[in-house]
Scaffold this active site. Sequence first.
Site, mmCIF file in Angstrom:
data_model
loop_
_atom_site.group_PDB
_atom_site.id
_atom_site.type_symbol
_atom_site.label_atom_id
_atom_site.label_comp_id
_atom_site.label_asym_id
_atom_site.label_seq_id
_atom_site.Cartn_x
_atom_site.Cartn_y
_atom_site.Cartn_z
ATOM 1 N N LYS A 213 0.033 8.230 -2.406
ATOM 2 C CA LYS A 213 0.176 7.307 -3.534
ATOM 3 C C LYS A 213 -1.030 7.473 -4.452
ATOM 4 O O LYS A 213 -2.156 7.669 -3.978
ATOM 5 C CB LYS A 213 0.261 5.867 -3.027
ATOM 6 C CG LYS A 213 1.578 5.592 -2.293
ATOM 7 C CD LYS A 213 1.591 4.190 -1.738
ATOM 8 C CE LYS A 213 2.829 3.940 -0.908
ATOM 9 N NZ LYS A 213 3.923 3.322 -1.609
ATOM 10 N N GLU A 247 5.929 -6.679 1.786
ATOM 11 C CA GLU A 247 7.221 -6.140 1.356
ATOM 12 C C GLU A 247 8.234 -7.254 1.164
ATOM 13 O O GLU A 247 8.206 -8.248 1.897
ATOM 14 C CB GLU A 247 7.767 -5.186 2.413
ATOM 15 C CG GLU A 247 6.876 -3.988 2.672
ATOM 16 C CD GLU A 247 7.595 -2.995 3.556
ATOM 17 O OE1 GLU A 247 8.529 -2.359 3.059
ATOM 18 O OE2 GLU A 247 7.230 -2.890 4.731
ATOM 19 N N ASP A 266 5.039 0.212 13.085
ATOM 20 C CA ASP A 266 5.658 0.713 11.853
ATOM 21 C C ASP A 266 4.646 0.852 10.716
ATOM 22 O O ASP A 266 4.717 1.805 9.936
ATOM 23 C CB ASP A 266 6.787 -0.248 11.441
ATOM 24 C CG ASP A 266 7.565 0.264 10.243
ATOM 25 O OD1 ASP A 266 7.938 1.453 10.262
ATOM 26 O OD2 ASP A 266 7.797 -0.506 9.285
ATOM 27 N N HIS A 271 -0.098 3.626 8.086
ATOM 28 C CA HIS A 271 -0.493 3.336 6.705
ATOM 29 C C HIS A 271 -1.724 2.428 6.608
ATOM 30 O O HIS A 271 -2.648 2.696 5.834
ATOM 31 C CB HIS A 271 0.652 2.655 5.948
ATOM 32 C CG HIS A 271 1.969 3.361 6.065
ATOM 33 N ND1 HIS A 271 2.080 4.732 6.055
ATOM 34 C CD2 HIS A 271 3.233 2.882 6.178
ATOM 35 C CE1 HIS A 271 3.364 5.056 6.163
ATOM 36 N NE2 HIS A 271 4.076 3.963 6.248
HETATM 37 C C1 BG6 Z 1 7.528 3.073 6.009
HETATM 38 C C2 BG6 Z 1 7.958 2.027 6.997
HETATM 39 O O1 BG6 Z 1 6.688 4.008 6.613
HETATM 40 O O2 BG6 Z 1 6.852 2.456 4.928
HETATM 41 C C3 BG6 Z 1 8.848 1.011 6.320
HETATM 42 O O3 BG6 Z 1 8.654 2.648 8.065
HETATM 43 C C4 BG6 Z 1 8.168 0.437 5.116
HETATM 44 O O4 BG6 Z 1 9.210 -0.024 7.224
HETATM 45 C C5 BG6 Z 1 7.652 1.542 4.213
HETATM 46 O O5 BG6 Z 1 9.122 -0.348 4.422
HETATM 47 C C6 BG6 Z 1 6.804 0.959 3.103
HETATM 48 O O6 BG6 Z 1 6.510 1.970 2.192
HETATM 49 P P1 BG6 Z 1 6.236 1.630 0.657
HETATM 50 O O7 BG6 Z 1 5.875 2.941 0.058
HETATM 51 O O8 BG6 Z 1 7.499 1.050 0.108
HETATM 52 O O9 BG6 Z 1 5.114 0.632 0.651
#
Ligand code: BG6
Length: 519
Positions: A213, A247, A266, A271
């Site tokens: 990103k 989210e 997850d 992340h």
């Molecule tokens: C993914 C997860 O790796 O990242 C998902 O498995 C999550 O559950 C997603 O929704 C979030 O990604 P972003 O780019 O929308 O923040």
Amino acid sequence: MSPGAAPGPVPPAAFEAAPPGGGPSCLLPPRPAPCTVVIFGASGDLAARMILPALYDLHRHGALPGGLAVVGAARTPWSDEAFREHARRALERAGRLDQDAWAALAPRLFYQPLDYADPGGCAALAARLDELDARLGTGGNRLFYLATPPTVYADLARNLGAAGLARQGRGFSRIVVEKPFGRDLGSARALDAALHEHFAEQQIFRIDHYLAKETVQNILLLRFANAVFEPLWNRRYVESVTCAAMETLGVGHRAGYYEHSGVLRDMFQNHMMQLLALVAMEPPPAFDAEAVRDEKAKVYRALRPFDPDRLDADLVLGQYGPGAAGGAAAPGYRQEPGVAPDSTTPTFAAMRLWVDNWRWQGVPFHLVSGKALREKLTRIVVRFREVPHSLFRHILGEDIGANRLILDIHPGNAVSLAVQAKLPGARLCLQPATMRFDFDAAHAPARALDAYEKVLLDCMLGDQMLFWRQDAVEQCWGFLTPVLERCEACGAQGAPALHGYAAGSWGPAASLETVQGLF
Ligand code: BG6
């Protein structure tokens, strides 16, 4: 069998064009060498939603090599034509389809039906790839993208190796794996051992799309290409750091995966840990993949292990219940299709952790992420300490807001610094003000690469900077596995309670303070 022979040097990233000033243009991505991209799991969701649209967009923007083949591979018994039609529909659904661009890309798409567990499938694939190399000039370079359920990663990697497809020499062979890299320390090690039976570490690309990103990539540049931040970037001046990925979407149709993962596997094991490392790491001696990843690994090594008997002091877990989203009723997690009616899978977590090193001793890092929340917000907030002595107490009282550096990852790509400033006028009045730099607005109409475009391009270029290295994967699992074990052992002492929160809210009341720190 030993890992594949070392690849030849990656050709220097050639820029397509130079701006009038003569330097390389940042707007045009470097173009990789000819290659074949094999997408395993080509009939699945990830391929349709992310990988095919990303490849197509790279193609539309002239970033793919002239010699290119895309081979879909999955159990579905499709022909080349059926796969092309599937891809076309996926692009149409994504609202991306441009007839001319599609007409140029479609003949480069092929399909190979294959059973992942059958070694014969990869042997047939090898013959097909040789034939395409000869026909399309793809140079013997192969990228194997595992967009399959993780349960087949090990079999597939072994079968690719047995079919000679991990060998390098004439061209490169790279394998791309999506998280989850295992579900705890033991399984992560087992998966890695399977990958390493045939592939060397330099051939393995472990994707974390967060690293691609724009604002996330910018963290290191902001910190290390500017002199003003680094002197303040330590326990003396920083009071706390919060990294958040909030989210709005619930679990949707992914219960089969999510029920066994929950938010910690997850989002946190990958992340959130990457965001933490980018903020906390020391300056690397060079801006290259190994040096940067060395520094991240040191951060993970410095994480203070949780006290398993007092997990609830540092961890709030939550699960969404029925609520409202966009003015309509929204189901709770347990009402989602495929979720057990008594599921205890957490969909929200707020974690406080400590980096035990000289720079960060005593500074709390808050990581917070959840599903079905009020807004989608991905943000890092570095909160600085308050002024040691306030000259303006008579105006502001004791409570002078601290400076905050806010890195917005979604929505938008922006960096803001919250300061105190004088209101215009004869009387001395102060108010909080924000200095904001919006990358998108400043560089319009430049087009940033979407995260999946960036990772695909880097895989083709052989640049591992934005990918996980195995030592870091293991350190993070080593940190989280005892936490997961304690949380998942029924009624274990010190295990955090599972708080309910309404879909469409900001999460459990117990983590309100952490969430408030984001605004
Ligand atoms: C993914 C997860 O790796 O990242 C998902 O498995 C999550 O559950 C997603 O929704 C979030 O990604 P972003 O780019 O929308 O923040």
